[in-house]
Design an enzyme around this catalytic site. Sequence first.
Site, PDB file in Angstrom:
ATOM      1  N   GLU A  96       2.094  23.340   7.892  1.00 36.80           N
ATOM      2  CA  GLU A  96       2.003  22.159   7.033  1.00 36.80           C
ATOM      3  C   GLU A  96       2.417  22.452   5.599  1.00 36.80           C
ATOM      4  O   GLU A  96       2.948  21.562   4.912  1.00 36.80           O
ATOM      5  CB  GLU A  96       0.579  21.589   7.061  1.00 36.80           C
ATOM      6  CG  GLU A  96       0.181  20.951   8.373  1.00 36.80           C
ATOM      7  CD  GLU A  96      -0.440  21.933   9.360  1.00 36.80           C
ATOM      8  OE1 GLU A  96      -0.936  21.484  10.415  1.00 36.80           O
ATOM      9  OE2 GLU A  96      -0.427  23.157   9.067  1.00 36.80           O
ATOM     10  N   PHE A 104     -15.860  17.513  13.593  1.00 32.56           N
ATOM     11  CA  PHE A 104     -14.816  18.482  13.925  1.00 32.56           C
ATOM     12  C   PHE A 104     -13.521  18.137  13.181  1.00 32.56           C
ATOM     13  O   PHE A 104     -13.057  17.011  13.209  1.00 32.56           O
ATOM     14  CB  PHE A 104     -14.581  18.487  15.437  1.00 32.56           C
ATOM     15  CG  PHE A 104     -13.466  19.390  15.878  1.00 32.56           C
ATOM     16  CD1 PHE A 104     -13.588  20.768  15.797  1.00 32.56           C
ATOM     17  CD2 PHE A 104     -12.271  18.864  16.362  1.00 32.56           C
ATOM     18  CE1 PHE A 104     -12.560  21.607  16.189  1.00 32.56           C
ATOM     19  CE2 PHE A 104     -11.236  19.692  16.776  1.00 32.56           C
ATOM     20  CZ  PHE A 104     -11.389  21.077  16.684  1.00 32.56           C
ATOM     21  N   GLN A 105     -12.964  19.124  12.512  1.00 35.99           N
ATOM     22  CA  GLN A 105     -11.734  18.998  11.726  1.00 35.99           C
ATOM     23  C   GLN A 105     -11.832  17.910  10.655  1.00 35.99           C
ATOM     24  O   GLN A 105     -10.883  17.177  10.396  1.00 35.99           O
ATOM     25  CB  GLN A 105     -10.515  18.773  12.635  1.00 35.99           C
ATOM     26  CG  GLN A 105     -10.165  20.017  13.450  1.00 35.99           C
ATOM     27  CD  GLN A 105      -8.787  19.965  14.072  1.00 35.99           C
ATOM     28  OE1 GLN A 105      -8.249  18.891  14.354  1.00 35.99           O
ATOM     29  NE2 GLN A 105      -8.200  21.127  14.289  1.00 35.99           N
ATOM     30  N   LYS A 161      -9.154   7.805  11.805  1.00 38.25           N
ATOM     31  CA  LYS A 161      -8.674   7.501  13.149  1.00 38.25           C
ATOM     32  C   LYS A 161      -8.933   6.041  13.543  1.00 38.25           C
ATOM     33  O   LYS A 161      -8.073   5.388  14.133  1.00 38.25           O
ATOM     34  CB  LYS A 161      -9.376   8.446  14.128  1.00 38.25           C
ATOM     35  CG  LYS A 161      -8.763   8.516  15.522  1.00 38.25           C
ATOM     36  CD  LYS A 161      -7.547   9.420  15.550  1.00 38.25           C
ATOM     37  CE  LYS A 161      -7.098   9.716  16.980  1.00 38.25           C
ATOM     38  NZ  LYS A 161      -7.970  10.687  17.667  1.00 38.25           N
ATOM     39  N   MET A 203       8.753  41.416  -8.332  1.00 36.17           N
ATOM     40  CA  MET A 203       8.350  41.123  -9.697  1.00 36.17           C
ATOM     41  C   MET A 203       7.035  41.817 -10.043  1.00 36.17           C
ATOM     42  O   MET A 203       6.856  42.323 -11.160  1.00 36.17           O
ATOM     43  CB  MET A 203       8.227  39.615  -9.921  1.00 36.17           C
ATOM     44  CG  MET A 203       7.941  39.237 -11.364  1.00 36.17           C
ATOM     45  SD  MET A 203       9.242  39.761 -12.515  1.00 36.17           S
ATOM     46  CE  MET A 203      10.415  38.418 -12.314  1.00 36.17           C
TER      47      MET A 203
END
Length: 561
Positions: free
Chosen positions: A47, A109-110, A159, A475
């Site tokens: 993502e 959940f999630q 949802k 760097m």
Amino acid sequence: MRGAKALVRALEREGVRHTFGIIGGGIMPVFDEFPDSEIRHITMRHEQGAAHAADGYARVSGRPGVAISTSGPGATNLVTGIATAYMDSSPIVAITGQVPTYMVGKMAFQETDIIGVTKPITKWNYQIRKPDEVPRAVKMAFRIATLPRTGPVLLDFPKDAQTGEAEMDFDVDVEQLITPFKPPKLDACPEEVKKAVGMILSAERPAFIVGGGVVASGAGDEILAIAEHLLIPIMATFMGKGAVPENHPLYVGNLGMHGKVAANKLLPETDLIIAVGMRWSDRTVSEFENFAPEARIIHIDIDPKEVGKNVKVDLGIIGDAKRVLASIRREIMRRVQKREDWLWLRKVKEFKERYREEIPEIDGNYLRPPEILRELRKLLPEDAIVATEVGQNQMWVALYFPILRPRTFVTSGGLGTMGFGFPAAIGAKVAKPDRVVIDIAGDGSFMMSERELATAVSEKIPVIVLILNNSSLGMVAQWQRMFFRRRYVGTYIRNPDFDKLARVYGANGFRAETMDELIKAVREGMNSDVPTVIDVPIHPEDDVLPMVPPGEHITKVVTRY
């Protein structure tokens, strides 16, 4: 209509033709609508890569890029990409799935409070709790993202709001709702224009500093018109790179920690700075006082919070850079003839000649990054899009690769996000499929996003990745050499054979140890219909110089040590 279908229809009405992201349980109803839409969804492999791809899409097109993910970890994986876009004022629209509204706040959940997480790094975020809110929320998101000062927004979509049904009004008027996000004004008032012109015409040693706002507003032509009429030199911040063609005779170079020596040395000589669309970053002026002790400052910016925030100015003008500069240009043209010669311009030319960059010698038969980039500039068309990762590769590009057109340079300036360049290049190529798109990478940064080779191969997105490979976090290793007595901790890394890795994914893979091999590989990549990875070994102690050590005056440039 279901909320999920309404979301996709609303995206289509905003002109969206591509989205970047990963499906998951919390966003499945929305994805189920894509097969019946005109939108091409590009499945990324992480993502964060989706947010960077949407960002790259936005930077080269000027239109919002869209990143979409599921709830919980999918949403939090977007956060670094959203923060990157926020720091660089890039308009992306992030859409996240969410648990049903009746489960919000119950540690389902999630579930993650992505609204709370992203509040400091978005212009606006909103949770759509009812299906009939979808058209208004989407329209507001796109309007707010693209209003100057542009930036990221986020819509969180539970949802049950996705699956619920309602009557939809897609012609809803949101203008009153977005009023707090509109800039206070776009045009300078006549008194401001007259004062600015008076200061410019009375100055003996003026200079422009152009920032990312000049690119965003398309104000480069106005800058050039004024500069050419009055023979005013132009310098740039890192994000202003490409705002004007870097091969223009009046362009001196980019300023800052890894800026051009001539620009850093010239700035303190000025008696007037016309700063346009910049935020006075510490990486640009090093310190916020005494960088130009004799200079008065005019600061033009769309965001009133930036004017006077880091640096005290003598005249602040709030407005769109292109419109403000157009008014200033007209007043200058009315009042004075074009200059043909000027003592100040002679000094500028002298500085440019005196402080040409020299490449320090180094042991071993390695290709040198400055030489690579100069050759690459010859190979690539003027409109090629160049993305960078973060680190030495990025600063070498800043110094040695002239950008000739606006919106052809894509980099993470404010946040300095490693792993940005490759997915951003993917997004840029999707937005501009007819352009050559190349990511100049370091091995450390590329390892953070190499999985997106699977995306580029499967989606047939033929970008080029050129890896300046010193088997280190270059760097950081350079800073350890310069400031930490060569006490190397965590900087030298073991890499795979990148050419072989690319071929495993189904991409072209090359290893180039000579300039002829490099030129051949780049040409093949430019003509390929699959991604190309070019692994270029460089010396592990080939440092980016010149450099201004942190905290030092902008003129304290180290060219060798």
